[in-house]
Write a protein that holds these residues in place. Structure first.
Motif, PDB file in Angstrom:
ATOM      1  N   MET A 185       0.722  -1.237  -0.031  1.00  0.00           N
ATOM      2  CA  MET A 185       0.008  -0.020  -0.023  1.00  0.00           C
ATOM      3  C   MET A 185       0.864   1.308   0.083  1.00  0.00           C
ATOM      4  O   MET A 185       0.575   2.197  -0.798  1.00  0.00           O
ATOM      5  CB  MET A 185      -0.861  -0.007   1.142  1.00  0.00           C
ATOM      6  CG  MET A 185      -1.977  -1.169   1.089  1.00  0.00           C
ATOM      7  SD  MET A 185      -2.429  -1.367  -0.495  1.00  0.00           S
ATOM      8  CE  MET A 185      -4.264  -0.993  -0.248  1.00  0.00           C
ATOM      9  N   SER A 186       1.879   1.228   0.726  1.00  0.00           N
ATOM     10  CA  SER A 186       2.845   2.201   0.911  1.00  0.00           C
ATOM     11  C   SER A 186       3.581   2.606  -0.615  1.00  0.00           C
ATOM     12  O   SER A 186       3.447   3.641  -1.068  1.00  0.00           O
ATOM     13  CB  SER A 186       3.957   2.142   1.684  1.00  0.00           C
ATOM     14  OG  SER A 186       4.844   3.281   1.737  1.00  0.00           O
ATOM     15  N   PHE A 187       3.951   1.496  -1.211  1.00  0.00           N
ATOM     16  CA  PHE A 187       4.383   1.441  -2.601  1.00  0.00           C
ATOM     17  C   PHE A 187       3.544   2.192  -3.515  1.00  0.00           C
ATOM     18  O   PHE A 187       3.674   3.008  -4.480  1.00  0.00           O
ATOM     19  CB  PHE A 187       5.162   0.232  -3.159  1.00  0.00           C
ATOM     20  CG  PHE A 187       5.677   0.311  -4.182  1.00  0.00           C
ATOM     21  CD1 PHE A 187       7.278   0.122  -4.170  1.00  0.00           C
ATOM     22  CD2 PHE A 187       5.446   0.420  -5.478  1.00  0.00           C
ATOM     23  CE1 PHE A 187       8.167   0.319  -5.069  1.00  0.00           C
ATOM     24  CE2 PHE A 187       6.487   0.384  -6.673  1.00  0.00           C
ATOM     25  CZ  PHE A 187       7.661   0.382  -6.282  1.00  0.00           C
ATOM     26  N   ALA A 188       2.336   1.684  -3.402  1.00  0.00           N
ATOM     27  CA  ALA A 188       1.194   2.272  -4.425  1.00  0.00           C
ATOM     28  C   ALA A 188       0.723   3.681  -4.217  1.00  0.00           C
ATOM     29  O   ALA A 188       0.729   4.302  -5.197  1.00  0.00           O
ATOM     30  CB  ALA A 188      -0.150   1.389  -4.417  1.00  0.00           C
ATOM     31  N   ALA A 189       0.826   4.161  -2.810  1.00  0.00           N
ATOM     32  CA  ALA A 189       0.780   5.311  -2.594  1.00  0.00           C
ATOM     33  C   ALA A 189       1.648   6.344  -3.150  1.00  0.00           C
ATOM     34  O   ALA A 189       1.348   7.438  -3.648  1.00  0.00           O
ATOM     35  CB  ALA A 189       0.519   5.465  -1.055  1.00  0.00           C
ATOM     36  N   GLU A 190       2.927   5.796  -2.986  1.00  0.00           N
ATOM     37  CA  GLU A 190       4.239   6.585  -3.636  1.00  0.00           C
ATOM     38  C   GLU A 190       3.840   6.794  -5.068  1.00  0.00           C
ATOM     39  O   GLU A 190       4.292   7.926  -5.642  1.00  0.00           O
ATOM     40  CB  GLU A 190       5.444   5.849  -3.447  1.00  0.00           C
ATOM     41  CG  GLU A 190       6.529   6.537  -3.844  1.00  0.00           C
ATOM     42  CD  GLU A 190       7.869   5.729  -3.462  1.00  0.00           C
ATOM     43  OE1 GLU A 190       8.700   5.647  -4.477  1.00  0.00           O
ATOM     44  OE2 GLU A 190       8.048   5.094  -2.620  1.00  0.00           O
ATOM     45  N   GLY A 191       3.501   5.742  -5.914  1.00  0.00           N
ATOM     46  CA  GLY A 191       3.240   6.023  -7.192  1.00  0.00           C
ATOM     47  C   GLY A 191       2.100   6.738  -7.558  1.00  0.00           C
ATOM     48  O   GLY A 191       2.140   7.439  -8.524  1.00  0.00           O
ATOM     49  N   MET A 192       1.098   6.541  -6.758  1.00  0.00           N
ATOM     50  CA  MET A 192      -0.199   7.553  -6.922  1.00  0.00           C
ATOM     51  C   MET A 192       0.093   9.170  -6.697  1.00  0.00           C
ATOM     52  O   MET A 192      -0.479  10.116  -7.143  1.00  0.00           O
ATOM     53  CB  MET A 192      -1.298   7.238  -6.138  1.00  0.00           C
ATOM     54  CG  MET A 192      -1.823   5.693  -6.634  1.00  0.00           C
ATOM     55  SD  MET A 192      -3.686   5.334  -5.653  1.00  0.00           S
ATOM     56  CE  MET A 192      -2.928   5.341  -3.939  1.00  0.00           C
ATOM     57  N   ALA A 193       1.074   9.311  -5.908  1.00  0.00           N
ATOM     58  CA  ALA A 193       1.379  10.835  -5.487  1.00  0.00           C
ATOM     59  C   ALA A 193       2.300  11.457  -6.924  1.00  0.00           C
ATOM     60  O   ALA A 193       2.453  12.741  -6.914  1.00  0.00           O
ATOM     61  CB  ALA A 193       2.323  10.853  -4.451  1.00  0.00           C
ATOM     62  N   GLN A 194       2.559  10.773  -7.722  1.00  0.00           N
ATOM     63  CA  GLN A 194       3.446  11.248  -8.851  1.00  0.00           C
ATOM     64  C   GLN A 194       2.576  11.954  -9.789  1.00  0.00           C
ATOM     65  O   GLN A 194       1.459  11.418  -9.965  1.00  0.00           O
ATOM     66  CB  GLN A 194       4.304  10.056  -9.772  1.00  0.00           C
ATOM     67  CG  GLN A 194       5.059   9.452  -8.800  1.00  0.00           C
ATOM     68  CD  GLN A 194       6.357  10.265  -8.336  1.00  0.00           C
ATOM     69  OE1 GLN A 194       6.830  11.027  -9.046  1.00  0.00           O
ATOM     70  NE2 GLN A 194       6.632  10.150  -6.898  1.00  0.00           N
ATOM     71  N   PRO A 195       2.811  12.899 -10.510  1.00  0.00           N
ATOM     72  CA  PRO A 195       2.167  13.901 -11.472  1.00  0.00           C
ATOM     73  C   PRO A 195       2.032  12.834 -12.942  1.00  0.00           C
ATOM     74  O   PRO A 195       3.056  12.971 -13.485  1.00  0.00           O
ATOM     75  CB  PRO A 195       2.774  14.995 -11.435  1.00  0.00           C
ATOM     76  CG  PRO A 195       4.159  14.708 -11.340  1.00  0.00           C
ATOM     77  CD  PRO A 195       4.084  13.658 -10.362  1.00  0.00           C
TER      78      PRO A 195
END
Length: 193
Positions: free
Chosen positions: A45-55
């Motif tokens: 979930m942390s890895f996915a959240a990091e990716g979702m934060a990218q523009p």
């Protein structure tokens, strides 16, 4: 030039079909839908959240766009995945000029995927992230338009189902990052050489 990242859940034998839920994708008699269930943890979930934060814009094939957003927008809110899926700019490849976008912030790329996405990539701007959309990923891969693969490799062998990579030319990748979750999923980020 814009970069394209393919973010995919796969099994050890490369199957990407229907990870989310039973009945998600039953094409060709596939009966293993929902195989990725039970593998999420704080690490993934942390890895996915990091990716979702990218523009970046989300890039979909039409079928995945309709299925994924159709499912997530019916779930109770607040929900971080629904908010990202609805709020993020979306690009949807379709061969049908008469289609209309069912969700906000969606632009239809009408025509053949390699041409429409290739032109968009050459035009520049924020990156694009492909979620699911196996047919689209295989077409873009064959045309060498994908720059990065983020693969969540689940410790399962299904023995049948649509695989991420079809037969074709060799592609050399360079491992940039890897993380192992507490449930045995290996998340590997590869750059295309």
């Amino acid at each position: 030039m814009t970069t394209i990242t393919a973010f995919q859940s796969i099994t050890l034998d490369g199957v990407m079909q229907g990870p989310g839920r039973a009945g998600e994708d039953t094409r060709n008699g596939f009966a293993h839908g929902g195989w990725a269930g039970g593998f999420a943890d704080d690490v993934s979930m942390s890895f996915a959240a990091e990716g979702m934060a990218q523009p970046s814009s989300l890039l979909f094939g039409r079928r995945t766009y309709e299925d994924l957003l159709g499912y997530w927008t019916t779930l109770e809110r607040p929900n971080p995945f629904t908010d990202v899926l609805v709020g993020r700019p979306k690009l949807v490849v379709t061969r049908s000029a008469g289609r209309r976008a069912a969700y906000p912030r969606t632009e239809l790329l009408v025509g053949e995927a390699v041409e429409t996405v290739g032109k968009r990539k050459a035009d520049g701007g924020d990156g694009m992230t492909v979620l699911g959309s196996g047919e689209l990923v295989r077409a873009l891969h064959a045309a060498r338009l994908i720059d990065t693969y983020v693969l969540q490799v689940h410790p399962i062998v299904l023995g049948s189902g649509t695989r991420l990579f079809a037969e074709g030319e060799r592609a050399d990748l360079r491992l940039e990052r890897s993380v192992t979750t507490t449930t045995g999923v290996i998340i590997a980020q590869y750059a295309v050489r």
